[in-house]
Design a protein around this motif. Structure first.
Motif, PDB file in Angstrom:
ATOM      1  N   PHE A 210      52.688  64.541 164.570  1.00 29.65           N
ATOM      2  CA  PHE A 210      52.959  65.735 165.371  1.00 29.65           C
ATOM      3  C   PHE A 210      53.534  66.891 164.548  1.00 29.65           C
ATOM      4  CE2 PHE A 210      52.431  62.697 168.746  1.00 29.65           C
ATOM      5  CZ  PHE A 210      51.863  63.441 169.764  1.00 29.65           C
ATOM      6  N   GLN A 211      53.860  66.646 163.283  1.00 34.77           N
ATOM      7  CA  GLN A 211      54.387  67.723 162.454  1.00 34.77           C
ATOM      8  C   GLN A 211      53.350  68.819 162.235  1.00 34.77           C
ATOM      9  OE1 GLN A 211      55.827  65.784 158.898  1.00 34.77           O
ATOM     10  NE2 GLN A 211      57.860  65.437 159.775  1.00 34.77           N
ATOM     11  N   HIS A 212      52.082  68.474 162.348  1.00 34.36           N
ATOM     12  CA  HIS A 212      51.008  69.466 162.162  1.00 34.36           C
ATOM     13  C   HIS A 212      51.144  70.633 163.134  1.00 34.36           C
ATOM     14  CE1 HIS A 212      46.899  71.107 161.839  1.00 34.36           C
ATOM     15  NE2 HIS A 212      46.921  71.144 163.151  1.00 34.36           N
ATOM     16  N   TYR A 213      51.710  70.386 164.297  1.00 31.30           N
ATOM     17  CA  TYR A 213      51.773  71.408 165.341  1.00 31.30           C
ATOM     18  C   TYR A 213      52.902  72.408 165.144  1.00 31.30           C
ATOM     19  CZ  TYR A 213      48.417  68.377 167.672  1.00 31.30           C
ATOM     20  OH  TYR A 213      47.300  67.631 167.969  1.00 31.30           O
ATOM     21  N   GLY A 214      53.712  72.207 164.130  1.00 25.52           N
ATOM     22  CA  GLY A 214      54.760  73.168 163.828  1.00 25.52           C
ATOM     23  C   GLY A 214      55.860  73.239 164.877  1.00 25.52           C
ATOM     24  N   LEU A 215      56.108  72.146 165.558  1.00 27.47           N
ATOM     25  CA  LEU A 215      57.146  72.127 166.589  1.00 27.47           C
ATOM     26  C   LEU A 215      58.518  72.040 165.948  1.00 27.47           C
ATOM     27  CD1 LEU A 215      55.481  69.464 168.934  1.00 27.47           C
ATOM     28  CD2 LEU A 215      55.327  71.955 169.141  1.00 27.47           C
ATOM     29  N   ASP A 216      59.511  72.643 166.592  1.00 31.22           N
ATOM     30  CA  ASP A 216      60.868  72.451 166.104  1.00 31.22           C
ATOM     31  C   ASP A 216      61.302  71.016 166.415  1.00 31.22           C
ATOM     32  OD1 ASP A 216      62.144  72.304 168.775  1.00 31.22           O
ATOM     33  OD2 ASP A 216      61.651  74.435 168.900  1.00 31.22           O
ATOM     34  N   GLU A 217      62.416  70.604 165.833  1.00 35.93           N
ATOM     35  CA  GLU A 217      62.843  69.208 165.952  1.00 35.93           C
ATOM     36  C   GLU A 217      63.038  68.791 167.413  1.00 35.93           C
ATOM     37  OE1 GLU A 217      66.274  66.149 164.247  1.00 35.93           O
ATOM     38  OE2 GLU A 217      66.526  68.320 164.054  1.00 35.93           O
ATOM     39  N   TYR A 218      63.638  69.661 168.181  1.00 36.41           N
ATOM     40  CA  TYR A 218      63.923  69.364 169.585  1.00 36.41           C
ATOM     41  C   TYR A 218      62.628  69.131 170.371  1.00 36.41           C
ATOM     42  CZ  TYR A 218      65.867  70.127 174.295  1.00 36.41           C
ATOM     43  OH  TYR A 218      66.237  69.998 175.601  1.00 36.41           O
ATOM     44  N   THR A 219      61.671  70.037 170.235  1.00 36.31           N
ATOM     45  CA  THR A 219      60.410  69.926 170.961  1.00 36.31           C
ATOM     46  C   THR A 219      59.569  68.768 170.428  1.00 36.31           C
ATOM     47  OG1 THR A 219      60.469  72.332 171.204  1.00 36.31           O
ATOM     48  CG2 THR A 219      58.425  71.234 171.801  1.00 36.31           C
ATOM     49  N   SER A 220      59.669  68.500 169.132  1.00 36.99           N
ATOM     50  CA  SER A 220      58.918  67.395 168.535  1.00 36.99           C
ATOM     51  C   SER A 220      59.333  66.062 169.135  1.00 36.99           C
ATOM     52  CB  SER A 220      59.142  67.384 167.018  1.00 36.99           C
ATOM     53  OG  SER A 220      58.455  66.303 166.426  1.00 36.99           O
ATOM     54  N   ILE A 221      60.636  65.890 169.350  1.00 36.94           N
ATOM     55  CA  ILE A 221      61.118  64.647 169.966  1.00 36.94           C
ATOM     56  C   ILE A 221      60.543  64.492 171.364  1.00 36.94           C
ATOM     57  CG2 ILE A 221      63.147  63.433 170.831  1.00 36.94           C
ATOM     58  CD1 ILE A 221      62.849  63.320 167.818  1.00 36.94           C
ATOM     59  N   HIS A 222      60.522  65.585 172.120  1.00 39.21           N
ATOM     60  CA  HIS A 222      59.934  65.537 173.464  1.00 39.21           C
ATOM     61  C   HIS A 222      58.448  65.164 173.403  1.00 39.21           C
ATOM     62  CE1 HIS A 222      63.482  66.787 175.456  1.00 39.21           C
ATOM     63  NE2 HIS A 222      63.440  68.064 175.106  1.00 39.21           N
ATOM     64  N   ALA A 223      57.746  65.717 172.430  1.00 35.84           N
ATOM     65  CA  ALA A 223      56.311  65.458 172.305  1.00 35.84           C
ATOM     66  C   ALA A 223      56.040  63.985 171.992  1.00 35.84           C
ATOM     67  CB  ALA A 223      55.716  66.342 171.216  1.00 35.84           C
TER      68      ALA A 223
END
Length: 198
Positions: free
Chosen positions: A130-143
């Motif tokens: 999911f790092q490919h999507y450029g999400l911040d850490e908070y949103t990445s955890i949700h994803a």
């Protein structure tokens, strides 16, 4: 298997996996395992700490195996292609190893250190996708949590024969992944989410 055959932990886990995948997790007992291996039950204590220890070892083995297969399938892929790949592999693993998958979900001692390490490596593999999507850490955890909930929920319903309608279950799974990715792309276009991680 002859009693002269060397018994080690990998051999035990292979036999235990065959038992739980064919008969279910609850069927796993030391006497059943020993009989399959052609040894006496006390001999197992040279390698495992009884049935609780066996369940932990089996869960770690399953977690490591699942992590290995989704890591391999994600190599050379990124973005939606990688998400599709690991989602497909996750489902394939649960279908081919139903008992082992259940062992991963039903850990008798979730605080056991080696289990926590194995589980963390699995989560980190999904996070990397999911790092490919450029999400911040908070949103990445949700994803990642959303992805795991989506896949596990589908697997659980399928295992419990929750899909009765005469429509392709695989098509429904693809529809689910498509919908998840649409939501993820929509989230990326929206204002970033902020907050404190617990």
């Amino acid at each position: 298997m002859s009693q002269r055959t060397r018994i080690d932990l990998p051999t035990i886990l292979k036999a235990a996996t065959e038992i739980v995948d064919s008969q279910g997790l609850e069927s796993l007992g030391l006497s059943t395992l020993a009989q399959k291996l052609g040894i006496r039950s006390p001999s197992l204590y040279n390698h495992i700490a009884g049935l609780p220890g066996l369940r932990i070892e089996l869960a770690i083995h399953g977690c490591n195996l699942l992590n290995s297969v989704i890591s391999r399938t994600a190599i050379g892929k990124s973005g939606d292609n990688a998400v599709y790949a690991i989602a497909e592999e996750y489902l394939a693993f649960a279908r081919s190893h139903p008992g082992l998958y259940e062992a991963v979900q039903r850990v008798s001692d979730p605080q056991e250190g080696r289990w926590q390490q194995a589980a963390r490596r699995l989560v980190e593999t999904v996070v990397q996708v999911f790092q490919h999507y450029g999400l911040d850490e908070y949103t990445s955890i949700h994803a990642v949590r959303s992805f795991r909930s989506m896949v596990h929920g589908f697997i659980s319903l399928e295992r419990n024969e929750g899909f009765k309608m005469p429509i392709s279950v695989d098509d429904s799974y693809h529809f689910l992944i498509d919908t998840f990715l649409l939501g993820l792309h929509s989230k990326m276009q929206a204002a970033p989410c902020t907050g404190e991680l617990e």
